[in-house]
Design a protein around this motif. Structure first.
Motif, short mmCIF file in Angstrom:
data_model
loop_
_atom_site.label_atom_id
_atom_site.label_comp_id
_atom_site.label_asym_id
_atom_site.label_seq_id
_atom_site.Cartn_x
_atom_site.Cartn_y
_atom_site.Cartn_z
N THR A 1 -5.22 -4.51 -5.38
CA THR A 1 -6.69 -4.50 -5.41
C THR A 1 -7.22 -5.85 -5.85
OG1 THR A 1 -6.81 -2.12 -5.83
CG2 THR A 1 -8.70 -3.46 -6.52
N HIS B 1 -8.99 1.38 -7.97
CA HIS B 1 -9.41 0.37 -6.99
C HIS B 1 -10.90 0.06 -7.13
CE1 HIS B 1 -9.93 -1.70 -3.18
NE2 HIS B 1 -10.93 -0.88 -2.92
N TRP C 1 -0.72 -1.10 -7.39
CA TRP C 1 -2.01 -0.86 -6.73
C TRP C 1 -3.10 -1.73 -7.34
CZ3 TRP C 1 -3.67 -0.13 -2.38
CH2 TRP C 1 -4.97 0.31 -2.10
N LEU D 1 -5.94 6.60 -7.93
CA LEU D 1 -5.81 5.28 -7.30
C LEU D 1 -7.14 4.80 -6.75
CD1 LEU D 1 -2.39 5.69 -5.44
CD2 LEU D 1 -2.84 4.45 -7.58
N ALA E 1 2.80 1.71 -3.39
CA ALA E 1 1.93 2.13 -4.48
C ALA E 1 1.50 3.58 -4.32
CB ALA E 1 0.71 1.22 -4.57
N HIS E 2 1.20 3.96 -3.10
CA HIS E 2 0.71 5.33 -2.85
C HIS E 2 1.83 6.37 -2.79
CE1 HIS E 2 -3.05 3.27 -2.10
NE2 HIS E 2 -3.63 4.45 -2.19
N TYR F 1 0.84 -1.20 0.00
CA TYR F 1 0.00 0.00 0.00
C TYR F 1 0.87 1.25 0.00
CZ TYR F 1 -3.56 3.35 1.41
OH TYR F 1 -4.40 4.43 1.46
#
Length: 152
Positions: A133, A40, A129, A36, A26-27, A23
């Motif tokens: 997901t 998702h 991401w 994002l 990716a962020h 997480y």
């Protein structure tokens, strides 16, 4: 619907650590948080993951996403509400989620359009991401994790 077991990621503490690192990675890639959130939510819609659709819509709203865009997300191609960069990310998300639907799951046209809007680090964040997901969608669908019922 009742879950078959508690969410497996919560039953295995080392999994939570790894998921938190995914997480964070990716962020931190420089992709707008709203993009994002849309990726998702769209992947979760495709996979029919009620828990992730619920959480994704709520997270997007909390991040400032409009009802108009959330309601139109499943038909993003036919609406004027999304930027070209968001459209490229959504096309990549759909292709990367529907891997078995065509012989070339992520055609060059889709990848090249995403690369027009995102640099390599951002593309890595988007792909990571999307994979995260889809990972959660598969866990939740397999174990029948329901959407929360008492949000108040």
């Amino acid at each position: 619907m009742k879950a078959r077991i508690e969410n497996p990621a919560m039953l295995l503490p080392d999994a939570v650590k790894a998921i938190n690192l995914l997480y964070k990675a990716a962020h931190s890639a420089g992709v707008p948080g709203s993009t994002l959130e849309l990726v998702h939510l769209r992947a979760s819609q495709i996979n029919g993951c009620s828990a992730c659709v619920d959480a994704g819509a709520r997270g997007a709203r909390k991040a400032g996403e409009t009802e108009e865009r959330l309601f139109a997300l499943a038909a993003w191609r036919e609406t004027p509400y999304f930027t070209e960069a968001e459209r490229a990310a959504l096309a990549l998300a759909e292709a990367g989620t529907r891997l078995a639907d065509q012989s070339d799951p992520v055609p060059d046209e889709i990848w090249d359009e995403a690369a027009r809007h995102f640099d390599d680090k951002q593309l890595a964040g988007l792909v990571l991401w999307l994979a995260t997901t889809n990972f959660f969608n598969r866990i939740n669908a397999t174990t029948r994790q329901p959407a929360p019922q008492n949000w108040g």
